[in-house]
Design a protein around this motif. Structure first.
Motif, PDB file in Angstrom:
ATOM      1  N   GLY A 294      -1.240  -3.210   0.295  1.00 53.51           N
ATOM      2  CA  GLY A 294      -0.907  -3.530   1.678  1.00 53.51           C
ATOM      3  C   GLY A 294       0.292  -4.434   1.861  1.00 53.51           C
ATOM      4  O   GLY A 294       0.652  -4.772   2.993  1.00 53.51           O
ATOM      5  N   ALA A 295       0.939  -4.844   0.774  1.00 52.24           N
ATOM      6  CA  ALA A 295       2.090  -5.751   0.873  1.00 52.24           C
ATOM      7  C   ALA A 295       3.256  -5.052   1.566  1.00 52.24           C
ATOM      8  O   ALA A 295       3.728  -4.013   1.104  1.00 52.24           O
ATOM      9  CB  ALA A 295       2.512  -6.243  -0.499  1.00 52.24           C
ATOM     10  N   ALA A 296       3.721  -5.619   2.671  1.00 53.09           N
ATOM     11  CA  ALA A 296       4.845  -5.052   3.413  1.00 53.09           C
ATOM     12  C   ALA A 296       6.163  -5.724   3.057  1.00 53.09           C
ATOM     13  O   ALA A 296       7.214  -5.315   3.534  1.00 53.09           O
ATOM     14  CB  ALA A 296       4.585  -5.160   4.916  1.00 53.09           C
ATOM     15  N   SER A 297       6.079  -6.769   2.216  1.00 57.94           N
ATOM     16  CA  SER A 297       7.283  -7.498   1.804  1.00 57.94           C
ATOM     17  C   SER A 297       6.978  -8.247   0.521  1.00 57.94           C
ATOM     18  O   SER A 297       5.812  -8.363   0.118  1.00 57.94           O
ATOM     19  CB  SER A 297       7.702  -8.490   2.897  1.00 57.94           C
ATOM     20  OG  SER A 297       6.715  -9.498   3.052  1.00 57.94           O
ATOM     21  N   PHE A 337       7.695  -0.352  -0.409  1.00 56.22           N
ATOM     22  CA  PHE A 337       7.774  -0.166  -1.865  1.00 56.22           C
ATOM     23  C   PHE A 337       7.210  -1.363  -2.617  1.00 56.22           C
ATOM     24  O   PHE A 337       7.005  -1.297  -3.831  1.00 56.22           O
ATOM     25  CB  PHE A 337       9.198   0.178  -2.315  1.00 56.22           C
ATOM     26  CG  PHE A 337      10.205  -0.942  -2.266  1.00 56.22           C
ATOM     27  CD1 PHE A 337      10.211  -1.953  -3.220  1.00 56.22           C
ATOM     28  CD2 PHE A 337      11.170  -0.977  -1.264  1.00 56.22           C
ATOM     29  CE1 PHE A 337      11.156  -2.966  -3.185  1.00 56.22           C
ATOM     30  CE2 PHE A 337      12.105  -1.983  -1.219  1.00 56.22           C
ATOM     31  CZ  PHE A 337      12.104  -2.982  -2.182  1.00 56.22           C
ATOM     32  N   TYR A 338       6.941  -2.465  -1.917  1.00 60.14           N
ATOM     33  CA  TYR A 338       6.333  -3.635  -2.557  1.00 60.14           C
ATOM     34  C   TYR A 338       4.875  -3.382  -2.931  1.00 60.14           C
ATOM     35  O   TYR A 338       4.247  -4.207  -3.586  1.00 60.14           O
ATOM     36  CB  TYR A 338       6.422  -4.849  -1.631  1.00 60.14           C
ATOM     37  CG  TYR A 338       7.836  -5.267  -1.326  1.00 60.14           C
ATOM     38  CD1 TYR A 338       8.587  -5.996  -2.245  1.00 60.14           C
ATOM     39  CD2 TYR A 338       8.449  -4.910  -0.123  1.00 60.14           C
ATOM     40  CE1 TYR A 338       9.898  -6.369  -1.980  1.00 60.14           C
ATOM     41  CE2 TYR A 338       9.763  -5.277   0.159  1.00 60.14           C
ATOM     42  CZ  TYR A 338      10.479  -6.000  -0.777  1.00 60.14           C
ATOM     43  OH  TYR A 338      11.785  -6.361  -0.507  1.00 60.14           O
ATOM     44  N   GLU A 339       4.368  -2.227  -2.510  1.00 57.99           N
ATOM     45  CA  GLU A 339       2.982  -1.862  -2.836  1.00 57.99           C
ATOM     46  C   GLU A 339       2.852  -1.134  -4.171  1.00 57.99           C
ATOM     47  O   GLU A 339       1.740  -0.939  -4.645  1.00 57.99           O
ATOM     48  CB  GLU A 339       2.410  -0.962  -1.732  1.00 57.99           C
ATOM     49  CG  GLU A 339       1.505  -1.684  -0.752  1.00 57.99           C
ATOM     50  CD  GLU A 339       0.516  -0.727  -0.105  1.00 57.99           C
ATOM     51  OE1 GLU A 339      -0.643  -0.682  -0.555  1.00 57.99           O
ATOM     52  OE2 GLU A 339       0.912  -0.034   0.836  1.00 57.99           O
ATOM     53  N   TYR A 340       3.959  -0.712  -4.769  1.00 57.56           N
ATOM     54  CA  TYR A 340       3.861  -0.043  -6.066  1.00 57.56           C
ATOM     55  C   TYR A 340       3.360  -1.021  -7.134  1.00 57.56           C
ATOM     56  O   TYR A 340       3.503  -2.242  -7.004  1.00 57.56           O
ATOM     57  CB  TYR A 340       5.221   0.524  -6.477  1.00 57.56           C
ATOM     58  CG  TYR A 340       5.640   1.759  -5.719  1.00 57.56           C
ATOM     59  CD1 TYR A 340       4.961   2.963  -5.883  1.00 57.56           C
ATOM     60  CD2 TYR A 340       6.721   1.733  -4.837  1.00 57.56           C
ATOM     61  CE1 TYR A 340       5.354   4.107  -5.192  1.00 57.56           C
ATOM     62  CE2 TYR A 340       7.127   2.869  -4.145  1.00 57.56           C
ATOM     63  CZ  TYR A 340       6.435   4.055  -4.323  1.00 57.56           C
ATOM     64  OH  TYR A 340       6.819   5.184  -3.633  1.00 57.56           O
TER      65      TYR A 340
END
Length: 506
Positions: A294-297, A337-340
């Protein structure tokens, strides 16, 4: 009368002068300064600095698709298949300045001292290791004149052909390992093995095995002879024999330093690596990976979002820049892409994580291949199984949270037994996994063996003609300062670019 007065006066001045000079040297000597450095400390400095710098994330680990970043600028490298000499120089600078220089000094300081013969041969073994990393990375490099700027004034050393380098490396490893003698002075200050001669011998022979296997495509006869010598001499027997740099607060892990600092949000586990581990239900994925769900940043990559469950891991696909990966992540249903998935910087890639240079796991897998080629006796499946098990057990050394339970190891080996019909592919794919974080070795064995079967990075703006980068380019400092010798090397080896193959890479 005047003469009678002059002679006593001269005598008095002489006495006074000699009295003042008495103790002058002692007075002007710094009693706390080092006047002689124990060469064991030189070897220790070489060992510490053999730990790989953060630049191996950009090239070696990117080329073999362990790690990828979508970012450009200072991080341009294997992600775009482009040359970035600010990064390709890192191994060169680290190893020549801090590994080879120190091993050369240790050798020079002990070569005429029979009481330090063990230290001399330990330094020769480790210097051979350092040169293998350098020549495997760049091809033809300064070898015979390297590290002799002070002793021989060789400030612009000649480049030597890789074939000649490997011939001498094999000689050095053979002679130095045989010359180690447990009845002679034990070098207890040694930080690698505490002067344990049996372990140093096993390291020397394991490196000899590695050197022999490196020549499998270019000189099979010499490769076989070298491998047989190594096995006869005795290679690593357990993880206790691993050549490992153990970091602390003063000497931190270069990869950990990069991944826990400014680049914390910029590197991700590559999709081919994650997908392979998931496809075989490999328990190492839980030990290696973390995903900040769930990280958006970058700032949202917080512990509360951290998930190490193998089922949720998603590797970053290759071939995208910063803009393209944003769209790709959205297409995959991710917040950003911080969710990879990432290499877990709180466990495997901590500041004080160990750096494994030569391991029992790698050695067993090379033995499995050597048996498969008919070069030595043994059971391929046994060496293969031992190699996989050793790497799984090795992971706990970095952090208790990365320990793989014994039952999980047994279950994996039962579900993924050795398959003789895919021997070379299976062995070398496991070598790829076992060499995670050792980018130079993973890169070298990938070029030598051709495994794993990786799909080339599809980035459209690549700067190479072939499918994969084959070597790293020389530093700009060599181009400008040592250009005459470098030109001689490129005339022999090939153009100084990312496409030129090193001698053994046929």
């Amino acid at each position: 009368m005047k003469k009678l007065l002059i002679y006593p006066l001269l005598a008095l001045l002489f006495v006074a002068g000699t009295s003042c000079d008495n103790g002058f040297d002692e007075l002007n000597t710094n009693k706390t300064a080092v006047t002689a450095l124990n060469p064991a400390f030189m070897l220790n400095n070489a060992v510490i600095n053999a730990s790989f710098p953060g630049g191996t994330l950009v090239y070696e680990m990117g080329i073999v698709q362990h790690i990828v970043t979508p970012n450009s600028g200072v991080l341009t490298g294997a992600n775009y298949n482009q040359d970035n000499r600010n990064v390709t120089q890192e191994i060169w600078q680290r190893y020549y300045r801090s590994v080879i220089r120190n091993t050369a000094d240790a050798i020079n300081s002990t070569k005429n001292n029979p009481n330090r013969s063990n230290l001399l041969n330990m330094a020769r073994i480790f210097q051979a290791y350092g040169f293998m990393v350098l020549t495997d990375t760049y091809g033809d490099v300064p070898y015979f004149q390297a590290g002799k700027g002070f002793t021989d004034q060789a400030v612009l050393p000649k480049y030597d052909a890789q074939e000649a380098i490997y011939t001498d490396i094999i000689k050095e490893l053979t002679e130095a390992t045989a010359a180690l003698d447990a009845t002679k002075t034990r070098e207890t200050a040694d930080i690698l093995y505490g002067g344990d001669i049996a372990k140093w011998k096993r390291l020397g022979n394991s490196l000899l095995l590695r050197a022999g296997m490196r020549l499998s495509k270019v000189n099979a006869n010499l490769a076989q002879q070298t491998v047989q010598k190594a096995v006869q001499g005795g290679v690593m027997q357990s993880n206790a024999d691993n050549a490992v740099v153990r970091h602390n607060a003063n000497y931190v892990n270069g990869l950990g330093s990069t991944l826990n600092a400014t680049e914390a949000n910029n590197y991700y586990l590559a999709a081919p690596f994650v997908n392979y581990l998931k496809s075989t239900n490999d328990p190492r994925l839980r030990a290696i990976a973390v995903r900040y769900v769930g990280a958006a940043s970058g700032p949202e990559q917080v512990p509360a979002r951290a998930n190490t469950d193998p089922a949720v891991q998603i590797g970053m696909p290759l071939g995208f820049d910063n803009t393209g990966i944003t769209a790709q992540a959205k297409a995959e249903g991710l917040a950003s892409f911080y969710e990879y998935s990432q290499l877990d910087r709180t466990r495997l890639a901590k500041l004080q994580s160990a750096m494994f240079l030569v391991t029992h796991s790698q050695t067993q897998l090379l033995l499995a291949e050597a048996v498969q080629r008919g070069w030595v006796q043994g059971t391929i499946a046994n060496h293969y199984t031992a190699g996989v098990r050793a790497h799984m057990e090795q992971l706990a050394e970095n952090d208790p949270g990365s320990a793989v339970p014994a039952a999980a190891i047994d279950a994996y080996l039962a579900a993924n037994p050795f398959d003789a019909s895919k021997a070379l592919e299976q062995i070398n794919t496991q070598y790829w996994i076992s060499s995670l974080m050792n980018g130079p070795e993973a890169f070298a064995n990938f070029r030598r063996s051709g495994f794993p079967n990786l799909t080339p990075n599809p980035f459209p703006g690549k700067g190479i003609k072939g499918n994969f980068i084959r070597r790293l380019t020389y530093p700009n400092s060599e181009v400008s300062v040592n250009s005459t010798n470098l030109k001689e090397a490129t005339a022999r080896m090939g153009v100084d670019d990312l496409d030129t193959r090193v001698w053994w890479d046929k």
